[in-house]
Design a protein around this motif. Structure first.
Motif, PDB file in Angstrom:
ATOM      1  N   LEU A   1      60.980 -42.818 -36.673  1.00  0.00           N
ATOM      2  CA  LEU A   1      60.136 -41.749 -37.200  1.00  0.00           C
ATOM      3  C   LEU A   1      59.671 -42.069 -38.612  1.00  0.00           C
ATOM      4  O   LEU A   1      58.516 -41.820 -38.970  1.00  0.00           O
ATOM      5  CB  LEU A   1      60.896 -40.421 -37.190  1.00  0.00           C
ATOM      6  N   ALA A   2      60.568 -42.627 -39.416  1.00  0.00           N
ATOM      7  CA  ALA A   2      60.208 -42.978 -40.785  1.00  0.00           C
ATOM      8  C   ALA A   2      59.092 -44.012 -40.811  1.00  0.00           C
ATOM      9  O   ALA A   2      58.156 -43.923 -41.606  1.00  0.00           O
ATOM     10  CB  ALA A   2      61.428 -43.500 -41.532  1.00  0.00           C
ATOM     11  N   PHE A   3      59.193 -44.990 -39.913  1.00  0.00           N
ATOM     12  CA  PHE A   3      58.172 -46.040 -39.866  1.00  0.00           C
ATOM     13  C   PHE A   3      56.817 -45.474 -39.420  1.00  0.00           C
ATOM     14  O   PHE A   3      55.786 -45.724 -40.056  1.00  0.00           O
ATOM     15  CB  PHE A   3      58.605 -47.153 -38.912  1.00  0.00           C
TER      16      PHE A   3
ATOM     17  N   PHE B   1      56.427 -42.278 -54.662  1.00  0.00           N
ATOM     18  CA  PHE B   1      56.655 -40.830 -54.782  1.00  0.00           C
ATOM     19  C   PHE B   1      56.042 -40.085 -53.596  1.00  0.00           C
ATOM     20  O   PHE B   1      56.645 -39.162 -53.043  1.00  0.00           O
ATOM     21  CB  PHE B   1      56.064 -40.298 -56.095  1.00  0.00           C
ATOM     22  N   PHE B   2      54.851 -40.487 -53.201  1.00  0.00           N
ATOM     23  CA  PHE B   2      54.184 -39.830 -52.068  1.00  0.00           C
ATOM     24  C   PHE B   2      54.969 -40.048 -50.780  1.00  0.00           C
ATOM     25  O   PHE B   2      55.210 -39.103 -50.013  1.00  0.00           O
ATOM     26  CB  PHE B   2      52.763 -40.369 -51.915  1.00  0.00           C
ATOM     27  N   LEU B   3      55.369 -41.302 -50.515  1.00  0.00           N
ATOM     28  CA  LEU B   3      56.099 -41.610 -49.285  1.00  0.00           C
ATOM     29  C   LEU B   3      57.459 -40.922 -49.267  1.00  0.00           C
ATOM     30  O   LEU B   3      57.877 -40.383 -48.231  1.00  0.00           O
ATOM     31  CB  LEU B   3      56.264 -43.124 -49.149  1.00  0.00           C
ATOM     32  N   GLY B   4      58.157 -40.934 -50.420  1.00  0.00           N
ATOM     33  CA  GLY B   4      59.456 -40.262 -50.493  1.00  0.00           C
ATOM     34  C   GLY B   4      59.337 -38.767 -50.243  1.00  0.00           C
ATOM     35  O   GLY B   4      60.143 -38.170 -49.511  1.00  0.00           O
ATOM     36  N   GLY B   5      58.312 -38.150 -50.835  1.00  0.00           N
ATOM     37  CA  GLY B   5      58.086 -36.721 -50.609  1.00  0.00           C
ATOM     38  C   GLY B   5      57.761 -36.412 -49.166  1.00  0.00           C
ATOM     39  O   GLY B   5      58.227 -35.414 -48.602  1.00  0.00           O
ATOM     40  N   LEU B   6      56.978 -37.290 -48.542  1.00  0.00           N
ATOM     41  CA  LEU B   6      56.611 -37.099 -47.138  1.00  0.00           C
ATOM     42  C   LEU B   6      57.834 -37.147 -46.230  1.00  0.00           C
ATOM     43  O   LEU B   6      58.048 -36.252 -45.398  1.00  0.00           O
ATOM     44  CB  LEU B   6      55.608 -38.176 -46.727  1.00  0.00           C
ATOM     45  N   LEU B   7      58.672 -38.164 -46.409  1.00  0.00           N
ATOM     46  CA  LEU B   7      59.847 -38.308 -45.546  1.00  0.00           C
ATOM     47  C   LEU B   7      60.880 -37.213 -45.802  1.00  0.00           C
ATOM     48  O   LEU B   7      61.512 -36.700 -44.858  1.00  0.00           O
ATOM     49  CB  LEU B   7      60.470 -39.693 -45.756  1.00  0.00           C
ATOM     50  N   ASN B   8      61.069 -36.848 -47.066  1.00  0.00           N
ATOM     51  CA  ASN B   8      61.998 -35.754 -47.368  1.00  0.00           C
ATOM     52  C   ASN B   8      61.520 -34.433 -46.781  1.00  0.00           C
ATOM     53  O   ASN B   8      62.311 -33.632 -46.274  1.00  0.00           O
ATOM     54  CB  ASN B   8      62.183 -35.608 -48.882  1.00  0.00           C
TER      55      ASN B   8
ATOM     56  N   GLY C   1      55.623 -42.729 -41.932  1.00  0.00           N
ATOM     57  CA  GLY C   1      55.331 -43.374 -43.213  1.00  0.00           C
ATOM     58  C   GLY C   1      54.036 -44.151 -43.165  1.00  0.00           C
ATOM     59  O   GLY C   1      53.207 -44.066 -44.072  1.00  0.00           O
ATOM     60  N   THR C   2      53.835 -44.908 -42.084  1.00  0.00           N
ATOM     61  CA  THR C   2      52.599 -45.677 -41.932  1.00  0.00           C
ATOM     62  C   THR C   2      51.388 -44.758 -41.846  1.00  0.00           C
ATOM     63  O   THR C   2      50.373 -44.973 -42.524  1.00  0.00           O
ATOM     64  CB  THR C   2      52.666 -46.564 -40.669  1.00  0.00           C
ATOM     65  N   ALA C   3      51.485 -43.723 -41.011  1.00  0.00           N
ATOM     66  CA  ALA C   3      50.370 -42.779 -40.869  1.00  0.00           C
ATOM     67  C   ALA C   3      50.078 -42.070 -42.189  1.00  0.00           C
ATOM     68  O   ALA C   3      48.918 -41.922 -42.594  1.00  0.00           O
ATOM     69  CB  ALA C   3      50.694 -41.751 -39.782  1.00  0.00           C
ATOM     70  N   GLY C   4      51.137 -41.632 -42.864  1.00  0.00           N
ATOM     71  CA  GLY C   4      50.963 -40.926 -44.133  1.00  0.00           C
ATOM     72  C   GLY C   4      50.327 -41.794 -45.198  1.00  0.00           C
ATOM     73  O   GLY C   4      49.444 -41.347 -45.944  1.00  0.00           O
ATOM     74  N   MET C   5      50.745 -43.059 -45.285  1.00  0.00           N
ATOM     75  CA  MET C   5      50.195 -43.940 -46.308  1.00  0.00           C
ATOM     76  C   MET C   5      48.758 -44.341 -45.997  1.00  0.00           C
ATOM     77  O   MET C   5      47.967 -44.572 -46.908  1.00  0.00           O
ATOM     78  CB  MET C   5      51.072 -45.191 -46.448  1.00  0.00           C
TER      79      MET C   5
ATOM     80  N   PHE D   1      63.266 -52.693 -46.359  1.00  0.00           N
ATOM     81  CA  PHE D   1      62.239 -53.681 -46.051  1.00  0.00           C
ATOM     82  C   PHE D   1      61.019 -53.012 -45.428  1.00  0.00           C
ATOM     83  O   PHE D   1      59.876 -53.291 -45.810  1.00  0.00           O
ATOM     84  CB  PHE D   1      62.795 -54.743 -45.101  1.00  0.00           C
ATOM     85  N   ILE D   2      61.254 -52.116 -44.467  1.00  0.00           N
ATOM     86  CA  ILE D   2      60.149 -51.423 -43.804  1.00  0.00           C
ATOM     87  C   ILE D   2      59.364 -50.569 -44.800  1.00  0.00           C
ATOM     88  O   ILE D   2      58.128 -50.601 -44.844  1.00  0.00           O
ATOM     89  CB  ILE D   2      60.671 -50.549 -42.646  1.00  0.00           C
ATOM     90  N   MET D   3      60.091 -49.808 -45.627  1.00  0.00           N
ATOM     91  CA  MET D   3      59.414 -48.944 -46.590  1.00  0.00           C
ATOM     92  C   MET D   3      58.649 -49.758 -47.639  1.00  0.00           C
ATOM     93  O   MET D   3      57.511 -49.427 -47.990  1.00  0.00           O
ATOM     94  CB  MET D   3      60.440 -48.038 -47.290  1.00  0.00           C
ATOM     95  N   ASP D   4      59.257 -50.841 -48.125  1.00  0.00           N
ATOM     96  CA  ASP D   4      58.581 -51.679 -49.123  1.00  0.00           C
ATOM     97  C   ASP D   4      57.356 -52.364 -48.534  1.00  0.00           C
ATOM     98  O   ASP D   4      56.337 -52.530 -49.217  1.00  0.00           O
ATOM     99  CB  ASP D   4      59.553 -52.729 -49.674  1.00  0.00           C
ATOM    100  N   PHE D   5      57.447 -52.764 -47.275  1.00  0.00           N
ATOM    101  CA  PHE D   5      56.289 -53.387 -46.623  1.00  0.00           C
ATOM    102  C   PHE D   5      55.126 -52.395 -46.544  1.00  0.00           C
ATOM    103  O   PHE D   5      53.976 -52.740 -46.837  1.00  0.00           O
ATOM    104  CB  PHE D   5      56.671 -53.870 -45.216  1.00  0.00           C
TER     105      PHE D   5
END
Length: 297
Positions: free
Chosen positions: A129-131, A100-107, A134-138, A15-19
């Motif tokens: 940390l993911a939230f 793809f960008f978010l997945g690469g960032l978190l991995n 992820g928010t900053a990266g996006m 839910f967090i990632m999709d949001f």
């Protein structure tokens, strides 16, 4: 042997990632959508992830088609319900790219930094940390894509709507326009009076002309309040201070119901836009009548 699945954890994480992803798509494409609809779209995506997690025996091809085509389109359909199918397909493609960008960032953070060692036994810290990352990266990703799309000097056909009256003009994207409402902080566009005139009644035009006359002659804010009281607040006016090369002053402004801008076939709609009014021609060559603000696009 059996696999223990924590459906609640899967739902929350997805839910967090999709949001974050849907909010990024909205920011980049400038599509209109409420926070509630983004939450609904993210909820559908998270529910789909939970469904796939508890049905591991489903055919791989069917899982791929359902997850990456049907579910993704359904998320976009719920979030951006008023868009055409072509605009939704564009949103789905951008959703893939953002994923793809978010997945690469978190991995990358997990496997190629020291964070993975500390987060291995702490799912809550990983979720936080993911939230945050992820928010900053996006946000950075969205800003980068907007810069790629953005042209420093460009003209846009525009439509101004006020009380169901509509006028058309041409807007110029000026990166130097930093006008804002000093109280609310809202961005302000500048429009020539000749464009605004058909939107207003005779009494409103009379009031606005008197204000422009007095501001050009250097009236004070006290004079403005007297004019406002005398006019009976016919048109809710705000004062917008401006500074340009060798000149400063005040422009009267009011709130338009809607501004529509076109970039090719792409339409951008902004509601409740503040426009300052200028009696002077904004373009020497008369090829535009509105100075746009970068945050309006």
């Amino acid at each position: 042997m059996y696999l223990e699945v924590y459906v609640d954890v899967i739902f929350i994480i997805n839910f967090i990632m999709d949001f974050i992803l849907l909010a990024t798509v909205k920011r980049i494409l400038k599509y209109e959508s409420s926070h509630l609809r983004i939450c609904l779209g993210a909820g559908v995506g998270a529910a789909g992830a939970c469904l796939f997690a508890v049905t591991p025996d489903i055919n791989r091809l069917l899982r791929f088609l359902l997850a990456y085509f049907l579910l993704s389109y359904l998320m976009v359909r719920i979030t951006f319900s008023r868009k055409s199918w072509r605009e939704r397909i564009k949103a789905v493609v951008l959703l893939y790219i953002s994923t793809f960008f978010l997945g690469g960032l978190l991995n990358g953070l997990y496997y190629y930094t020291g964070f993975g060692l500390y987060l291995a036994d702490n799912s809550r810290l990983y979720l936080l940390l993911a939230f945050v990352s992820g928010t900053a990266g996006m946000l950075i990703f969205a800003g980068f894509l907007k810069k790629l799309r953005y042209k420093e000097s460009e003209l846009y056909p525009a439509e101004l709507v006020f009380r169901e009256k509509v006028v058309r003009a041409v807007g110029f994207m000026d990166t130097g326009n930093c006008l804002r409402d000093p109280y609310l902080g809202k961005p302000v566009i500048v429009t020539e009076y000749t464009v605004i005139e058909p939107l207003l009644t005779n009494s409103e035009n009379t009031m606005l002309q008197k204000l422009l006359d007095n501001f050009e002659e250097g009236c004070s804010s006290g004079d403005f309040l007297e004019w406002k009281e005398a006019a009976g607040e016919i048109l809710p006016i705000r004062l917008i201070p401006f500074h340009s090369v060798g000149k400063s002053g005040i422009l009267p402004a009011f709130e338009l119901d809607k501004v529509v801008l076109w970039e090719g076939e792409e339409e951008t709609v902004r509601e409740k836009v503040l426009t300052a009014v200028s009696r002077r021609k904004l373009s020497v060559r008369k090829d535009y009548q509105i100075i746009l603000h970068k945050e309006v696009m």
